[in-house]
Design a protein around this motif. Structure first.
Motif, PDB file in Angstrom:
ATOM      1  N   ASP A 115      10.259 -16.026  15.310  1.00  0.00           N
ATOM      2  CA  ASP A 115       8.836 -15.715  15.472  1.00  0.00           C
ATOM      3  C   ASP A 115       8.592 -15.008  16.799  1.00  0.00           C
ATOM      4  O   ASP A 115       7.656 -15.331  17.539  1.00  0.00           O
ATOM      5  CB  ASP A 115       7.982 -16.996  15.371  1.00  0.00           C
ATOM      6  N   LEU A 116       9.442 -14.044  17.106  1.00  0.00           N
ATOM      7  CA  LEU A 116       9.393 -13.371  18.394  1.00  0.00           C
ATOM      8  C   LEU A 116       8.218 -12.420  18.514  1.00  0.00           C
ATOM      9  O   LEU A 116       7.844 -11.750  17.559  1.00  0.00           O
ATOM     10  CB  LEU A 116      10.687 -12.591  18.628  1.00  0.00           C
ATOM     11  N   ASP A 117       7.677 -12.385  19.705  1.00  0.00           N
ATOM     12  CA  ASP A 117       6.719 -11.363  20.101  1.00  0.00           C
ATOM     13  C   ASP A 117       7.012 -11.050  21.560  1.00  0.00           C
ATOM     14  O   ASP A 117       7.879 -11.683  22.177  1.00  0.00           O
ATOM     15  CB  ASP A 117       5.268 -11.806  19.868  1.00  0.00           C
ATOM     16  N   ILE A 118       6.313 -10.099  22.137  1.00  0.00           N
ATOM     17  CA  ILE A 118       6.612  -9.672  23.499  1.00  0.00           C
ATOM     18  C   ILE A 118       6.413 -10.813  24.492  1.00  0.00           C
ATOM     19  O   ILE A 118       7.231 -11.015  25.397  1.00  0.00           O
ATOM     20  CB  ILE A 118       5.770  -8.430  23.866  1.00  0.00           C
ATOM     21  N   LYS A 119       5.371 -11.589  24.336  1.00  0.00           N
ATOM     22  CA  LYS A 119       5.107 -12.699  25.251  1.00  0.00           C
ATOM     23  C   LYS A 119       6.253 -13.717  25.210  1.00  0.00           C
ATOM     24  O   LYS A 119       6.710 -14.199  26.242  1.00  0.00           O
ATOM     25  CB  LYS A 119       3.774 -13.362  24.887  1.00  0.00           C
ATOM     26  N   ARG A 120       6.720 -14.032  24.013  1.00  0.00           N
ATOM     27  CA  ARG A 120       7.827 -15.002  23.871  1.00  0.00           C
ATOM     28  C   ARG A 120       9.118 -14.442  24.467  1.00  0.00           C
ATOM     29  O   ARG A 120       9.858 -15.163  25.133  1.00  0.00           O
ATOM     30  CB  ARG A 120       8.004 -15.349  22.394  1.00  0.00           C
ATOM     31  N   ILE A 121       9.380 -13.154  24.264  1.00  0.00           N
ATOM     32  CA  ILE A 121      10.568 -12.513  24.848  1.00  0.00           C
ATOM     33  C   ILE A 121      10.505 -12.624  26.367  1.00  0.00           C
ATOM     34  O   ILE A 121      11.479 -13.003  27.019  1.00  0.00           O
ATOM     35  CB  ILE A 121      10.669 -11.029  24.428  1.00  0.00           C
ATOM     36  N   ASP A 122       9.353 -12.287  26.940  1.00  0.00           N
ATOM     37  CA  ASP A 122       9.220 -12.350  28.397  1.00  0.00           C
ATOM     38  C   ASP A 122       9.438 -13.767  28.919  1.00  0.00           C
ATOM     39  O   ASP A 122      10.070 -13.961  29.951  1.00  0.00           O
ATOM     40  CB  ASP A 122       7.854 -11.814  28.834  1.00  0.00           C
ATOM     41  N   ALA A 123       8.951 -14.758  28.213  1.00  0.00           N
ATOM     42  CA  ALA A 123       9.151 -16.151  28.627  1.00  0.00           C
ATOM     43  C   ALA A 123      10.631 -16.531  28.545  1.00  0.00           C
ATOM     44  O   ALA A 123      11.150 -17.221  29.431  1.00  0.00           O
ATOM     45  CB  ALA A 123       8.309 -17.088  27.767  1.00  0.00           C
ATOM     46  N   LEU A 124      11.314 -16.078  27.509  1.00  0.00           N
ATOM     47  CA  LEU A 124      12.733 -16.399  27.344  1.00  0.00           C
ATOM     48  C   LEU A 124      13.596 -15.745  28.423  1.00  0.00           C
ATOM     49  O   LEU A 124      14.613 -16.304  28.840  1.00  0.00           O
ATOM     50  CB  LEU A 124      13.229 -15.970  25.961  1.00  0.00           C
ATOM     51  N   LEU A 125      13.184 -14.562  28.876  1.00  0.00           N
ATOM     52  CA  LEU A 125      13.970 -13.827  29.861  1.00  0.00           C
ATOM     53  C   LEU A 125      13.559 -14.132  31.294  1.00  0.00           C
ATOM     54  O   LEU A 125      14.200 -13.648  32.230  1.00  0.00           O
ATOM     55  CB  LEU A 125      13.868 -12.324  29.615  1.00  0.00           C
ATOM     56  N   ALA A 126      12.507 -14.916  31.482  1.00  0.00           N
ATOM     57  CA  ALA A 126      12.056 -15.256  32.826  1.00  0.00           C
ATOM     58  C   ALA A 126      13.149 -16.005  33.567  1.00  0.00           C
ATOM     59  O   ALA A 126      13.905 -16.779  32.975  1.00  0.00           O
ATOM     60  CB  ALA A 126      10.789 -16.103  32.767  1.00  0.00           C
ATOM     61  N   SER A 127      13.239 -15.767  34.850  1.00  0.00           N
ATOM     62  CA  SER A 127      14.223 -16.501  35.652  1.00  0.00           C
ATOM     63  C   SER A 127      13.854 -17.971  35.666  1.00  0.00           C
ATOM     64  O   SER A 127      12.693 -18.322  35.447  1.00  0.00           O
ATOM     65  CB  SER A 127      14.264 -15.939  37.067  1.00  0.00           C
ATOM     66  N   PRO A 128      14.815 -18.848  35.947  1.00  0.00           N
ATOM     67  CA  PRO A 128      14.509 -20.291  35.993  1.00  0.00           C
ATOM     68  C   PRO A 128      13.360 -20.612  36.936  1.00  0.00           C
ATOM     69  O   PRO A 128      12.541 -21.465  36.632  1.00  0.00           O
ATOM     70  CB  PRO A 128      15.820 -20.912  36.464  1.00  0.00           C
ATOM     71  N   THR A 129      13.259 -19.903  38.065  1.00  0.00           N
ATOM     72  CA  THR A 129      12.161 -20.183  38.982  1.00  0.00           C
ATOM     73  C   THR A 129      10.823 -19.746  38.394  1.00  0.00           C
ATOM     74  O   THR A 129       9.818 -20.390  38.607  1.00  0.00           O
ATOM     75  CB  THR A 129      12.376 -19.513  40.351  1.00  0.00           C
ATOM     76  N   GLU A 130      10.836 -18.641  37.651  1.00  0.00           N
ATOM     77  CA  GLU A 130       9.615 -18.190  36.993  1.00  0.00           C
ATOM     78  C   GLU A 130       9.169 -19.165  35.917  1.00  0.00           C
ATOM     79  O   GLU A 130       7.993 -19.306  35.631  1.00  0.00           O
ATOM     80  CB  GLU A 130       9.811 -16.812  36.343  1.00  0.00           C
ATOM     81  N   ARG A 131      10.144 -19.853  35.286  1.00  0.00           N
ATOM     82  CA  ARG A 131       9.822 -20.812  34.238  1.00  0.00           C
ATOM     83  C   ARG A 131       9.456 -22.183  34.811  1.00  0.00           C
ATOM     84  O   ARG A 131       9.146 -23.101  34.087  1.00  0.00           O
ATOM     85  CB  ARG A 131      11.006 -20.974  33.286  1.00  0.00           C
TER      86      ARG A 131
END
Length: 166
Positions: A148-164
């Motif tokens: 169920d990917l979208d751009i927002k989900r992709i960005d969250a998955l690729l965020a650095s650990p500190t960003e998450r």
């Protein structure tokens, strides 16, 4: 041997582990996939040097083992990034917006499918189907399935650990 080729051999511990894995089979050659996965787990890919060593340990020719290694798309014969993204290329994923996801990944990572980022963090690879059609578009990030990917989900998955927040 290319500059990307690993010239280091298997350690004594790795050789022992390979011997142990191969003992579970009547014919050592039958352990080849398990052994390839093990060595890849240590180095993230199978170099030509490692392929030759493994073949000798399993009483296989290098060509026989190369045939096995290149048949399976989850065995890497070239260096890959620290994280591997397999973006599903099935009809279901295309219908559900895979092209938008692919374009976003290309822009965000600065690479084309089949390439690795300059910092060695990500490799983007197409894969025929990952069997998650009911949640298309889908991808594997390392060994984790995401749908169920979208751009927002992709960005969250690729965020650095500190960003998450980790």
């Amino acid at each position: 041997m290319s500059t990307a080729e690993s010239k280091t051999g298997l350690t004594a511990t790795e050789r022992s582990k390979i011997e142990m894995l191969s003992q579970h089979y009547e014919d050592k050659r039958s352990a080849c996939i398990e052994v390839l996965k093990y060595v890849q787990g240590q180095y993230r890919w199978i170099s030509n040097h490692h392929l030759s060593e493994i073949a000798a340990l399993l009483n296989m020719s290098r060509a026989e083992l190369e045939g096995v290694a290149t048949y399976y798309n989850l065995i890497f014969r070239q260096k890959v990034g620290e994280h591997v993204i397999f973006l599903c290329d099935s009809v279901s994923c295309w219908i559900m917006g895979r092209d938008v996801i692919c374009e976003h990944l290309r822009r965000r990572l600065g690479i084309e499918p089949g390439e690795t980022t300059a910092d060695g963090a990500y490799t983007l690879l197409p894969i025929v189907c990952i069997g998650h059609c009911d949640h298309a578009p889908a991808m594997l990030l390392d060994d984790e399935l995401h749908g169920d990917l979208d751009i927002k989900r992709i960005d969250a998955l690729l965020a650095s650990p500190t960003e998450r927040g980790l």
